[in-house]
Design an enzyme around this catalytic site. Structure first.
Site, mmCIF file in Angstrom:
data_model
loop_
_atom_site.group_PDB
_atom_site.id
_atom_site.type_symbol
_atom_site.label_atom_id
_atom_site.label_comp_id
_atom_site.label_asym_id
_atom_site.label_seq_id
_atom_site.Cartn_x
_atom_site.Cartn_y
_atom_site.Cartn_z
ATOM 1 N N HIS A 24 -20.076 -39.896 -4.703
ATOM 2 C CA HIS A 24 -20.353 -41.113 -5.468
ATOM 3 C C HIS A 24 -19.743 -41.008 -6.871
ATOM 4 C CE1 HIS A 24 -23.053 -44.413 -7.006
ATOM 5 N NE2 HIS A 24 -22.858 -43.739 -8.136
ATOM 6 N N GLU A 25 -20.020 -39.902 -7.543
ATOM 7 C CA GLU A 25 -19.524 -39.736 -8.914
ATOM 8 C C GLU A 25 -18.009 -39.630 -8.957
ATOM 9 O OE1 GLU A 25 -21.460 -40.317 -11.230
ATOM 10 O OE2 GLU A 25 -23.324 -40.206 -10.084
ATOM 11 N N HIS A 28 -16.496 -43.031 -9.619
ATOM 12 C CA HIS A 28 -16.492 -43.395 -11.045
ATOM 13 C C HIS A 28 -15.411 -42.617 -11.800
ATOM 14 C CE1 HIS A 28 -20.066 -45.708 -10.509
ATOM 15 N NE2 HIS A 28 -20.874 -44.677 -10.341
#
Length: 440
Positions: A24-25, A28
């Site tokens: 997920h990170e 970003h």
């Protein structure tokens, strides 16, 4: 040995959760770097740092509390209107100090040479991409996991070989909690057993309709459509043996469901068929994704209404509901329970494991889109609103209204964090003292 496999399962699933968070990170991080935003930290977890290493301008690490992760980008909040980049607002109010402190913290590590690398200075569409990329990575991972299960392992499908025989005729509602060890008095003998059918027989034909080794579902439907004396041919030790079977009408669960509440009257033979795994196409993956996303979204909306029952299960000794919310401890324990199963096909263990991890990623995808800081949606919504304001002003020839003050959402963020911490405590206690069990 069961305890050992349980521990191994918990550890493997926990690692899967950490990988999901890091994935997920990464969404970003990659998009932020792509748009020239400076990223000083890439962390999995919160609290005290257990391990870290610096590469270039970014420190990568793992922290002690595995409740999520974060990518720290400089300048997440714009300065207050009417101030310099580090200035204080002249406005007052009950939350003004909180917002001013958050703005100051957001600007604390902005060096003069990095003034044009701040998050808030990027156009709204770039900020939306950066914040949506994290949840989107969870969605991609969920699709990949479902594809591995459905297109790689396949769906459990009945074959035409007999695995076991039922002893007597019982309606579906009588065996919803498991078949009794002994047949009740007066229960008629199961038709297959009465006709001399044996385990490992392969049913070749029913009433003249022939079936291949993988045609279990078609065989089941043919049996359900039968009634009374029915010629059935089985293959045993390479020989075909004709049997005269009196198929009995019985109350059964609807075909394709194990819900005993949904019943029909159909033909009953009294056999348990071998199960094999048959890979399916991409359409099944799309269908599964739609079902899981809608089901998970519904479950998220039901969390507030389930909190009283969850509190009762955690602290009052009440029974834990099957659909009760679970936290990191609960889902990791379920992972251990799956791996500790005995005498089940490896495909079943792997499929259940991957399906649970996919479900977790769908939850991360949907939860992070909620328009509340510190979730990703708490930055997406202000960026959308800013884009609408700027485009409207441009269309009417008005001055650029400037960036939307996302700091105004911080009071909601603090309420959300306090509510989340309370939920975390309750669900963790419930997962420890009164866990959800998949297998009783």
């Amino acid at each position: 040995m069961t305890i050992l496999w349980t521990i191994v399962g918990i550890a493997i699933f926990f690692v899967g959760l950490l990988v999901s968070i890091a994935w997920h990170e990464l969404g970003h991080f990659a998009t932020a770097r792509w748009f020239g935003i400076k990223v000083p930290e890439f962390m999995v977890g919160f609290g005290r740092t257990i391990w870290s290493r610096k590469r270039g301008e970014t420190e990568y690490g793992i922290k002690a509390v595995p409740l999520g992760g974060y990518v720290r980008m400089i300048g997440m909040l714009p300065p207050a209107p009417g101030t310099g980049r580090l200035g204080r607002s002249r406005r007052t109010g009950p939350f003004q100090g909180l917002m001013d402190d958050a703005r100051a913290q957001s600007q604390a590590d902005v060096l003069p040479q990095d003034a044009d690398r701040q998050f808030w200075t990027r156009s709204p569409w770039k900020r939306i991409i950066v914040m949506f990329a994290g949840p989107f990575m969870n969605l991609i991972l969920a699709i990949g996991l479902f594809a591995m299960v459905l297109m790689g392992i396949g769906l459990p499908t009945a074959k035409t070989q007999v695995a076991a025989l039922e002893e007597c005729v019982l309606p579906a509602v009588a065996v919803q909690d498991g078949a009794p060890e002994q047949c009740p008095a007066g229960a008629p003998q199961a038709p297959a057993l009465a006709a001399g059918m044996q385990p490992d027989d392969r049913i070749v034909s029913v009433a003249g309709q022939e079936f291949g080794a993988e045609d279990g579902p078609a065989l089941q439907q043919a049996i359900r459509a039968s009634s009374g004396p029915t010629p059935i041919v089985v293959e045993r030790d390479g020989q075909r043996i004709p049997l005269d079977v009196n198929v009995i009408d019985n109350t059964l669960a609807e075909f394709g469901t194990n819900d005993p509440a949904r019943t029909v009257t159909a033909g009953y033979l009294g056999v348990q068929l071998d199960i094999g795994y048959v890979p399916v196409g991409p359409g099944a993956v799309v269908e599964q994704m739609g079902t899981m996303i809608s089901g998970t979204a519904e479950a998220i909306t039901q969390i507030p209404s389930r909190m009283p029952a969850l509190f009762g299960a955690a602290f009052l000794g009440e029974e834990r509901e099957d659909g009760s919310p679970m936290g990191v401890v609960g889902v990791s324990r379920i992972g251990g329970e799956i791996l500790a199963q005995q005498d089940v096909p490896w495909q079943q263990d792997v499929a259940m494991f991957l399906n649970m991890l996919a479900a977790v990623n769908i939850s991360l995808f949907l939860l992070n889109l909620l328009p509340i800081p510190p979730l990703d949606g708490g930055q997406i919504v202000p960026a959308i609103w800013e884009s609408l304001k700027r485009n409207t002003a441009r269309a009417f020839g008005r001055p650029d209204p400037g960036p939307v003050d996302a700091a105004k959402l911080l009071p909601f963020a603090y309420v959300f964090v306090m509510a989340f911490l309370a939920f975390f405590v309750v669900v963790t206690v419930a997962d420890i003292v009164n866990p959800v069990r998949l297998f009783g």
